[in-house]
Every structure is written in C-alpha cells, then in structure tokens.
Write an enzyme that holds these catalytic residues in place. Structure first.
Site, PDB file in Angstrom:
ATOM      1  N   HIS A  41      56.175  73.863  18.314  1.00 32.58           N
ATOM      2  CA  HIS A  41      55.904  74.705  17.144  1.00 32.58           C
ATOM      3  C   HIS A  41      56.987  74.069  16.576  1.00 32.58           C
ATOM      4  CE1 HIS A  41      54.682  77.258  19.975  1.00 32.58           C
ATOM      5  NE2 HIS A  41      53.127  77.364  19.241  1.00 32.58           N
ATOM      6  N   LYS A  65      50.233  71.882  23.700  1.00 29.07           N
ATOM      7  CA  LYS A  65      50.358  72.130  22.914  1.00 29.07           C
ATOM      8  C   LYS A  65      51.237  71.932  21.586  1.00 29.07           C
ATOM      9  CE  LYS A  65      49.382  76.346  19.482  1.00 29.07           C
ATOM     10  NZ  LYS A  65      49.464  77.423  19.397  1.00 29.07           N
TER      11      LYS A  65
END
Length: 235
Positions: A128, A155
């Site tokens: 992230h 992700k």
C-alpha cells in the site's frame, strides 16, 4: 474461491466489504450479505485491543471471511509490533477463508504463511502507498517477492496523483504471474477501482456502513451493482 487461483482474470471480481468499525461488525451476526458483497474483510487492527477472537466471532456474518491485521505504516489503525500482528492472524485463522499480510512482512512471516497453506487458507500478499503510485518495475518486483513467499493473490493499492498514474496499474495486467488485485486510493480511487475490475482485478474492496475503510472506496452495494451492468474490457 479456488476459481480465483485457476483463472488469473475473472469477471465480475469478488467484492470485498472491508469492516473497520466494531459497531458495524456487531450488526452483522449471522447475516447473509451476498446481495452486497462476496467476502467480508475484518480489519482486526481497527478493533478494541481488549477483545478476544472468540468474542469478536460471536458476531460473524455468514460469509467468507478475510482477516487482516494491517501494519500502521500501510494504513493500520493501531500500532503494534510485528510479532503481535502475526499472533493475532494466527489466533483468527480457525475462522478465516483468507488472510492478508504485507509483502514486506512475508519474509518474517514464513511460518505463518506455511500454516495458512496447510489449513487451506488463501494468502494475500499486499502493498500500500498512500502518497504516490510507485513505478511499474517496482510493483512487478513486489509481485515477484510475494509469489516467492507463496502468496496466492498479490494486492497492489496505491495513490494516483495524475491521470497518467492510472496507466501504471493497467500495465500490471500484462502477464501477471498469478491472480492480482489492483486498486487506486484518493480522489481517483473510485474510477481506478472500476477500471481495474474490468481489466481483471480478482478483488475489489468497498465498505459497509457509512465510512470508507480506505480513501476512494465505493460502498459495496454500489460497486457490485455497477459491475453487474458492465463487462470485462478485452485487451
């Protein structure tokens, strides 16, 4: 869920309802939410620290459960040592269909990842960035690391600052090494999540209740309905 592992690109993607509110979680006991989402993500880092897993699971909805204990540097809501986060992930494993662990933590969490694999629990390796969109080469290197540490799904969450940053995410769909979930955050987050879902992101994250779990999320019911009315983008 195993279909995600058989096919790199699926449409529509699985819609994940991310829960960062203890008050919202307590309203979900036994509920079937399939009209709004496909998975529910429990952000354990957002829960009151004194709660035991058994207490929390009393309110579990009747849905596949993704368990996340996010580190503070990547958006976690409670600071805690890495070993404490690993311990919490392990404690919630009996209830989990999938767990999320940051790619930068996977080297130290090898035993945890192996235990999840032995239990048949999917592992999402995540990264992230709440400030920028890293370069595509950097992100591909992160995917390579995550696959080496046995992530089932990788992700990528980042913050597009200019329109050209959206293209960085698009490039990640060129020959990924396995299932990927790609999403933007911030003002361009909503449009990026829709686009990446159409390109083959296997997961799209939204929120339940009245508060985003990350900037740029859609409400899960809205994104699910929108994706029903669209289709994949052929490349």
């Amino acid at each position: 869920m195993q279909q995600i592992l058989r096919e790199h690109q699926t449409y529509p993607p699985n819609v994940v309802a991310s829960i960062t509110s203890w008050e919202v979680w307590k309203t979900l006991k036994g509920k079937d939410l399939k009209d709004q989402c496909d998975w529910v993500e429990l952000r354990v880092d957002a829960l009151p620290a004194e709660l035991a897993p058994e207490q929390v699971m009393e309110f579990r909805p009747d849905m596949p459960l993704l368990v996340t204990v996010r580190c503070h540097e990547e958006g976690g809501l409670r600071r805690m040592p890495e070993e404490e986060r690993f311990s919490l992930l392990r404690a919630y494993m009996p209830y989990a269909t999938a767990i999320d662990i940051e790619i930068k933590s996977m080297r130290h969490g090898r035993e945890l990842v192996m235990e999840a694999a032995d239990r048949g629990i999917l592992v999402i390796g995540s990264t992230h960035d709440f400030q920028i969109t890293p370069g595509v080469d950097y992100l591909r290197e992160q995917e390579k690391k995550a696959r080496a540490y046995r992530a089932d799904i990788v992700k990528f969450a980042f913050t597009p600052c200019v329109a050209g940053d959206i293209q960085t995410g698009v490039q990640l769909f060129k020959k990924p090494k396995g299932p990927i979930a790609v999403m933007g955050m911030g003002p361009m987050g909503p449009v990026s999540r829709l686009l990446y879902s159409q390109l083959g992101s296997c997961l799209v994250y939204g929120y339940l209740g009245d508060r985003e779990a990350a900037p740029g999320q859609w409400h899960v019911s809205l994104i699910k309905e929108t994706l029903r009315n669209l289709g994949p983008i052929l490349r």
